[in-house]
Motif scaffolding. Structure first.
Motif: not given
Length: 253
Positions: A199-222
């Protein structure tokens, strides 16, 4: 913003490692926040964008722990209420507070967690078979979970340590179940944070979603690693990650 192939790789790799660290202990944002800031983001934008990866990572982690029967659900709502309230207050504070407050709060929290683990390790690693407590019978848990939520909403980095102390220290969950509940709490108040930051316009969605691909895979393994690991192994991993969090906080700009 334009993103190079190198930056995509940087976000994916740091996201993957952070997903593992956050699922087993906490402090993975000490990797992802610098990676986002290396791309030229101001601290407050990196802090907000990082929550996208954290949100989706915790969604994967919660589903994984639930699938293996390690997510306690009978006391979920009382656990979530103070976490949500704290998270909303913390996110609101982060949206308006000076970014120079982030480092002192992060460093102070990491040092406090390291001291707790050094002086009273039983706080985060209850004896096997110890019965869990209910939130309604443990007033201290309200304060612990509320403060953890506020910290997570404000800084995010290292919130796993604070939640583990609240869940294992006050409610006496073992580390595996405490990690599962930690991820559920983080999922809920991070969702609130993402809504406020968006709502404050502070999120950059493209890098955020790319980062999320890595975190999701890491969480699955962990999750699989957490289910198979011995309690002693998890305790030492948590302690080492706490020390790493202290060092990262001291070295951060």
């Amino acid at each position: 913003m334009d993103i190079s192939l190198f930056q995509v790789g940087l976000l994916m790799v740091t996201g993957f490692l952070a997903g593992i660290i956050n699922t087993l202990a906490g402090g993975g944002s000490n990797l992802t926040l610098p990676a986002l800031m290396v791309m030229g983001m101001p601290a407050e934008v990196a802090n907000a964008t990082n929550r996208v990866g954290v949100l989706l990572q915790n969604l994967v982690g919660v589903r994984g722990f639930k699938k293996h029967g390690k997510l306690e659900t009978d006391d979920t709502v009382p656990i979530l209420i103070p976490s949500i309230i704290g998270g909303l207050l913390g996110a609101a504070a982060a949206a308006y507070a000076p970014s120079i407050w982030i480092k002192p709060l992060l460093l102070g929290t990491m040092l406090a967690m390291a001291l707790v683990m050094l002086i009273r390790p039983s706080v985060v690693a209850p004896e096997p078979g110890m019965p869990c407590r209910k939130v309604k019978n443990t007033p201290a848990s309200w304060w612990g979970l509320g403060l953890a939520g506020f910290y997570g909403g404000f800084v995010q980095a290292g919130v796993g340590f604070v939640l583990l102390v609240a869940l294992a220290g006050t409610l006496r969950y073992d580390l595996v179940r405490a990690n599962a509940l930690k991820m559920l709490c983080t999922l809920v108040f991070t969702l609130a944070s993402v809504i406020l930051f968006a709502a404050e316009g502070l999120i950059l969605w493209l890098p955020g979603l790319i980062l999320a691909l890595g975190t999701m895979f890491g969480a699955h393994i962990a999750v699989k690693m957490a289910i198979k690991a011995k309690p002693e192994t998890l305790k030492w991993f948590l302690f080492i990650m706490t020390l790493c969090g202290c060092i990262a906080a001291m070295l951060s700009d």
